[in-house]
Design a protein around this motif. Structure first.
Motif, PDB file in Angstrom:
ATOM      1  N   LYS A 176       0.779  -1.201  -0.022  1.00 40.64           N
ATOM      2  CA  LYS A 176       0.087   0.059   0.038  1.00 40.64           C
ATOM      3  C   LYS A 176       0.890   1.411  -0.002  1.00 40.64           C
ATOM      4  O   LYS A 176       0.450   2.321  -0.716  1.00 40.64           O
ATOM      5  N   TRP A 195       3.280   2.017  -1.465  1.00 44.73           N
ATOM      6  CA  TRP A 195       3.693   2.214  -2.745  1.00 44.73           C
ATOM      7  C   TRP A 195       2.519   2.831  -3.813  1.00 44.73           C
ATOM      8  O   TRP A 195       2.765   3.439  -4.790  1.00 44.73           O
ATOM      9  N   VAL A 196       1.444   1.983  -3.392  1.00 41.93           N
ATOM     10  CA  VAL A 196       0.318   2.026  -4.402  1.00 41.93           C
ATOM     11  C   VAL A 196      -0.458   3.334  -4.262  1.00 41.93           C
ATOM     12  O   VAL A 196      -0.650   4.185  -5.163  1.00 41.93           O
ATOM     13  N   TYR A 197      -0.548   3.985  -3.054  1.00 43.95           N
ATOM     14  CA  TYR A 197      -1.340   5.048  -2.741  1.00 43.95           C
ATOM     15  C   TYR A 197      -0.620   6.188  -3.390  1.00 43.95           C
ATOM     16  O   TYR A 197      -1.180   7.101  -3.818  1.00 43.95           O
TER      17      TYR A 197
END
Lengths: 281, 295
Positions: free
Chosen positions: B103, B105-107
């Motif tokens: 998360k 990295w994704v956000y």
């Protein structure tokens, strides 16, 4: 093996693919813009005004657009904060959480947030004609302010809603009025204000459709509020529609500058969120 | 002393009330303003005629909005078809499967997608998507395509609405009580079975609201679409046709609209269509989302 495990396996692969696609888009867009812009950009472009014959590929840069964007974004952010901080305070301190007015106002701001900037632009344009104004820096600032107020209010409100009620009660019990409690509230939602400001700066600097109608475009830096002003997104858009490669190259350089600014804002915003809030990811 | 403080409190309260109420007034004023500005064309042509005619020749008094409406519908529809599966899978992954380091990295990646200005998407579209369509993709299906097509616009648009969809979905999925997940998994369901039969089923109203919201965002997107759509006033028949959505129409012609009173009214009518549709869509989806959050 049971069907459900096979299904699970495939879904995991699909999710991996979806995630990879998201990253591919981010990297793809940023890389495309940087790669293309890096080969075109020069110091002259960001530090000088358009010269004669600029739009057929002669000398000059897009400093006018950078300065115009800074004027519009700076002024509208300040104006926006002046309007939206009292509104957020009113919604969360003066009104009860069950208040009908608070519900309707939040709904209205959410709806305003959803209205496209081109509609803001068209509306403001008719207003300006009605008032007898021409496209100007002032028009651009006003329409951008209207555009970012919903962003500011909704993102500050999101933080202010989790504001601990006990702090309010403590302040009241010392004899403070609701207005005087503002200092306590402001200090508590400071990180919220900071992130909201960065969000709105990001939206304001990238908006093209709204200012197209209201701020117009000009090759010089405006010296008063009634002169038209150029903005970065519009400058990219106009230069890119020119047929000459030299002019298009400058559009790519301007795109690099704009993307750089937006990336920095977005990373700083994330940093602030991360640094000052404990219960968020 | 205290009376001054109370008076100050009262005045401040009044001013703040006015500022808050001004939001409502702005919505109403926009509606009224656009209506009055588009009234001249409604007097001359009937509403049905404007919406269904397909000739757009402002200087011959022919204002048919049908091609532009169809352009908008095609572009928005196909953008949604592209974005929906990707965003659903990403959101399910984030709430049901992922570990926290993923998360992290994704956000930020989604943040960047949300923050990039419309015009940058347009630059990306013209540099990458349009040549790719005209050189690689389209030749497999049609003889010739310039690349400036419905497909290019909807690919660009779908990436633009992706972060909005994902963040709304994540918010909605996390309102599903943990107990329901536990109950489903205790019965031996896999995560996907839980996601499909519990999470998604329970979130259906929210998913609907999120989709409506994303559609209304896509409807008004101007510059990015304008740069890749081809700007031909025709109703598209396939993904490889050029198109001309309503926001592009307004943005392209505002310069010459003052030359003709009806022309101006026509463009304001276009803005009014957008305003009304977006307003209704937003009201509908926000009210649903408020209900979900409260429950």
């Amino acid at each position: 093996m049971k069907f459900k495990y096979i299904e699970e396996f495939f879904v995991r692969i699909l999710m991996g693919a979806a995630l990879a696609l998201v990253f591919a888009f981010v990297v793809g867009i940023v890389f495309t813009v940087f790669h293309r812009g890096w080969s075109c950009i020069s110091w002259e472009m960001v530090s000088s005004l358009p010269g004669g014959g600029f739009y057929i590929g002669k000398e000059g840069g897009f400093l006018n657009a950078i300065v115009g964007s800074v004027y519009i974004v700076g002024a509208s952010t300040v104006l926006g904060l002046v309007v939206s901080i009292p509104v957020v305070f009113y919604l969360n301190v003066f009104l009860r959480s069950s208040s009908k007015l608070a519900y309707v106002a939040r709904l209205a701001y959410d709806v305003l947030f959803g209205i496209p900037s081109i509609v803001y632009g068209a509306f403001a344009f008719t207003l300006m004609i009605w008032l007898g104004l021409r496209t100007s820096l002032l028009g651009g600032i006003l329409v951008t302010t209207l555009l970012i107020i919903p962003v500011l209010i909704r993102s500050m409100d999101e933080i202010a809603r989790n504001f601990p009620r006990d702090l309010l009660d403590a302040s009241y019990s010392l004899g403070a009025t609701r207005l005087e409690t503002m200092g306590v509230v402001l200090r508590q939602i400071m990180p919220g204000i900071a992130t909201a400001t960065l969000l709105s700066v990001g939206r304001a600097i990238g908006d093209a459709a709204g200012v197209m109608f209201t701020a117009g475009f000009s090759d010089s830096i405006p010296t008063s509020l009634s002169q038209p002003a150029a903005t970065l997104p519009l400058s990219i858009f106009f230069q890119l529609s020119a047929p000459q490669a030299e002019v298009q190259n400058r559009a790519y350089a301007a795109a690099l500058v704009l993307t750089g600014i937006v990336l920095v804002i977005s990373l700083v915003g994330r940093f602030i969120m991360h640094r000052f809030s404990k219960n968020k990811i | 002393m205290s009376s001054i403080r109370i008076a100050r409190e009262k005045t401040a309260g009044g001013v703040m009330f006015l500022l808050t109420a001004a939001s409502l007034l702005l919505v109403v004023a926009m509606g009224i303003g656009l209506y009055f500005k588009s009234a001249p064309i409604l007097e001359e042509h009937s509403l049905w005629e404007l919406l269904s005619a397909s000739e757009w020749k402002p200087f011959r008094n022919q204002f048919g909005f049908f091609p532009f409406i169809m352009g908008t519908v095609w572009v928005t529809g196909s953008a949604l078809v592209f974005a929906l599966p990707v965003s659903l899978l990403t959101a399910l992954f984030l709430t049901e499967y992922s570990r926290s380091w993923v998360k992290r990295w994704v956000y930020p990646a989604l943040d960047i997608l949300a923050a990039l200005p419309s015009v940058i998407y347009g630059v990306w579209g013209t540099l990458l998507i349009v040549p790719w369509i005209s050189e690689r993709f389209a030749p497999r299906f049609v003889e010739y395509s310039s690349g400036y097509t419905v497909l290019a616009s909807s690919v660009v648009l779908s990436v633009m609405i992706l972060p909005l969809l994902v963040s709304l979905f994540v918010e909605i999925f996390s309102t599903v009580p943990q107990e329901l997940r536990d109950a489903s998994q205790a019965l031996g369901a896999t995560r996907w079975q839980t996601s499909r039969k519990v999470i998604i089923r329970r979130s259906l109203p929210g998913i609907f609201a999120a989709v409506v919201l994303a559609v209304s965002r896509a409807l008004g997107e101007t510059i990015a679409v304008l740069m890749v759509c081809g700007n031909l006033p025709q109703a598209p028949h396939s993904l490889f046709d050029a198109c001309y959505p309503i926001p592009a129409l307004i943005a392209n012609n505002y310069g010459e609209m003052l030359s003709l009173p009806l022309y101006e009214a026509a463009l304001m009518f276009a803005a009014a269509i957008l305003f009304v549709v977006v307003l209704l869509f937003n009201l509908l989806s926000r009210i649903i989302l408020y209900r979900i959050k409260k429950a």
